[in-house]
Scaffold this motif. Structure first.
Motif, PDB file in Angstrom:
ATOM      1  N   GLU A 176      23.055  87.448  54.097  1.00 53.47           N
ATOM      2  CA  GLU A 176      22.632  88.839  54.276  1.00 53.47           C
ATOM      3  C   GLU A 176      22.422  89.550  52.945  1.00 53.47           C
ATOM      4  OE1 GLU A 176      25.621  90.589  56.721  1.00 53.47           O
ATOM      5  OE2 GLU A 176      25.196  89.327  58.461  1.00 53.47           O
ATOM      6  N   GLN A 177      23.131  89.113  51.904  1.00 60.48           N
ATOM      7  CA  GLN A 177      22.980  89.742  50.584  1.00 60.48           C
ATOM      8  C   GLN A 177      21.570  89.571  50.031  1.00 60.48           C
ATOM      9  OE1 GLN A 177      25.982  88.439  47.790  1.00 60.48           O
ATOM     10  NE2 GLN A 177      27.581  88.402  49.365  1.00 60.48           N
ATOM     11  N   ASP A 199      18.657  89.478  51.802  1.00 59.51           N
ATOM     12  CA  ASP A 199      17.600  89.968  52.685  1.00 59.51           C
ATOM     13  C   ASP A 199      16.508  90.634  51.863  1.00 59.51           C
ATOM     14  OD1 ASP A 199      16.841  90.727  55.622  1.00 59.51           O
ATOM     15  OD2 ASP A 199      16.634  92.579  54.465  1.00 59.51           O
ATOM     16  N   GLU A 244      14.611  93.130  52.350  1.00 65.71           N
ATOM     17  CA  GLU A 244      14.657  94.593  52.282  1.00 65.71           C
ATOM     18  C   GLU A 244      15.636  95.064  51.210  1.00 65.71           C
ATOM     19  OE1 GLU A 244      15.403  96.222  56.122  1.00 65.71           O
ATOM     20  OE2 GLU A 244      13.508  95.484  56.981  1.00 65.71           O
ATOM     21  N   ASN A 245      16.757  94.381  51.073  1.00 66.88           N
ATOM     22  CA  ASN A 245      17.719  94.732  50.021  1.00 66.88           C
ATOM     23  C   ASN A 245      17.155  94.455  48.633  1.00 66.88           C
ATOM     24  OD1 ASN A 245      19.619  95.405  51.991  1.00 66.88           O
ATOM     25  ND2 ASN A 245      20.496  93.349  52.021  1.00 66.88           N
ATOM     26  N   PRO A 297      14.892  86.812  46.997  1.00 64.88           N
ATOM     27  CA  PRO A 297      15.159  87.046  48.425  1.00 64.88           C
ATOM     28  C   PRO A 297      15.085  85.741  49.205  1.00 64.88           C
ATOM     29  CG  PRO A 297      12.882  87.540  47.944  1.00 64.88           C
ATOM     30  CD  PRO A 297      13.507  87.140  46.629  1.00 64.88           C
ATOM     31  N   VAL A 355      14.466  97.047  47.572  1.00 65.08           N
ATOM     32  CA  VAL A 355      15.065  98.307  47.107  1.00 65.08           C
ATOM     33  C   VAL A 355      15.349  98.228  45.613  1.00 65.08           C
ATOM     34  CG1 VAL A 355      17.147  99.738  47.210  1.00 65.08           C
ATOM     35  CG2 VAL A 355      16.038  99.000  49.331  1.00 65.08           C
ATOM     36  N   GLN A 356      15.855  97.083  45.156  1.00 62.44           N
ATOM     37  CA  GLN A 356      16.156  96.917  43.736  1.00 62.44           C
ATOM     38  C   GLN A 356      14.882  96.889  42.892  1.00 62.44           C
ATOM     39  OE1 GLN A 356      19.089  93.691  43.113  1.00 62.44           O
ATOM     40  NE2 GLN A 356      19.522  93.837  45.288  1.00 62.44           N
TER      41      GLN A 356
END
Length: 391
Positions: A373-374, A376, A378-379, A204, A382-383
């Protein structure tokens, strides 16, 4: 879940420490997070990478006891293998394992981890991934290995990292519940060369910023540890070539390390002291990006460079050599320029091209912000959460 990260020292300087701090801080919102540091000699500094106060830090070198791996016979075996590769074979795997991960270390770790009731243990970087893999069948927890450099750096860089230790990866890494790499190239190479399955997990970005670079400052930025990996010697050569055609752009190099005196000597030999400034490490890298218009990445190898993720977030285009670590981060002529490795003159030409075009820099800046943004947090979390649930 109760989750433990194993690393050397999360309060040291470096990309690994930064990304572990960012991830652990976010995960602590839903999980109990420990970071076990294999050290007893460091000062806790949560402000360095904004480590959340709820992350539990354990400093305990006695668990791993580096004195055991420094015994004379272990050193001799490792030295012989480094030079000859004689132990990097199936028939010698037990002896090689003993040289790097003695039985006493394994037993201490098994006892410690099983006493803590962890659901998941994550080995940060190669050595702790291998250690976990070796003892995985004796642990109550699920195990994840998390690689933090490229495949080529780990197994193809002479006398560094895990040189002549292929057999340990082949034998043990499949015993983990999951092994994570940073790039598709690494995944393909592990499968092709070692018959080892892995999954790609991107790092991240370490921060977000509402304010971005305005592309007006005639300054290049470079940052990292001053060592051979980062290629600052190549960069200074390139800036010298660039300076023959340009009189008004400067270069700031931020960091610290063992090669600092050599770098300063190289700069002085080129009579570039008025054009290249070397500054100490700072925990406020954002200001350096705001004062700069292009990031220069001259590394010979990387895992997934945090400085590039930060550059994308700050809207600063990047010039980089064509190393596998930037494949997911920079598309040539979109977020920056990719140069044939390690051609210092072509790198200098790219510096001149981008310095001459404000329009190019602005277009690349817009693309960089969008790409950021890819990554971030938070993204990415999730993974990680899906990974935890799957194992």
């Amino acid at each position: 879940m109760k989750i433990c990260f194993i690393t050397d020292n999360v309060f040291d300087l470096g990309g690994i420490q930064r990304v572990v701090s960012v991830l652990a801080s976010e995960l602590t919102k839903d999980h109990t997070i420990d970071i076990l540091c294999n050290t007893s000699e460091c000062k806790e500094n949560r402000e360095l990478y904004n480590l959340n106060k709820n992350v539990n830090i354990i400093m305990n070198q006695t668990i791993f006891n580096k004195k055991l791996t420094s015994k004379v016979y272990s050193k001799i075996l490792r030295t012989i293998n480094d030079k000859t590769e004689i132990l990097n074979k199936e028939i010698s795997v037990k002896l090689l394992t003993k040289a790097y991960y003695p039985k006493e270390v394994q037993d201490k770790c098994i006892q410690y981890f099983n006493s803590k009731g962890y659901d998941i243990i994550i080995g940060v970087a190669g050595s702790y991934s291998l250690l976990l893999a070796i003892i995985s069948d004796k642990l109550d927890a699920k195990t994840i290995g998390w690689q933090h450099n490229s495949y080529d750096a780990y197994l193809k860089t002479k006398e560094k990292y895990y040189w002549h230790q292929d057999i340990l990866f082949n034998k043990y890494i499949p015993k983990l519940d999951k092994y994570l790499v940073l790039a598709e190239y690494d995944k393909k190479m592990f499968l092709k060369e070692n018959d080892v399955e892995s999954s790609v997990m991107y790092n991240p970005r370490s921060f977000t910023s509402q304010v971005k670079s305005d592309m007006n400052n005639k300054r290049f930025l470079a940052a990292g540890r001053f060592n051979r990996q980062k290629g600052f010697d190549l960069l200074i050569d390139s800036f010298y070539e660039f300076s023959k055609k340009n009189n008004d752009w400067n270069l700031v190099i931020v960091g610290e390390g063992e090669d600092k005196s050599t770098m300063l000597e190289q700069i002085a030999n080129y009579n570039l002291n008025d054009r290249i400034t070397v500054e100490n490490f700072t925990d406020d890298i954002k200001q350096h990006f705001l004062d700069s218009s292009v990031l220069l990445l001259s590394s010979r190898w990387e895992g997934m460079p945090m400085i590039v993720l930060e550059s994308l977030e700050m809207g600063v285009p990047i010039i980089s050599y064509d190393i596998t670590a930037v494949e997911a981060l920079i598309d040539n002529k979109n977020e920056g320029l990719i140069i044939e490795k390690f051609d210092t003159k072509k790198f200098a030409e790219a510096m001149y091209e981008i310095s001459e075009s404000y329009e190019m820099r602005c277009e690349m800046s817009t693309n960089a912000i969008k790409k950021s943004e890819q990554f971030d947090i938070e993204n990415i979390v999730v993974q990680w959460t899906k990974l935890f649930e799957n194992i």
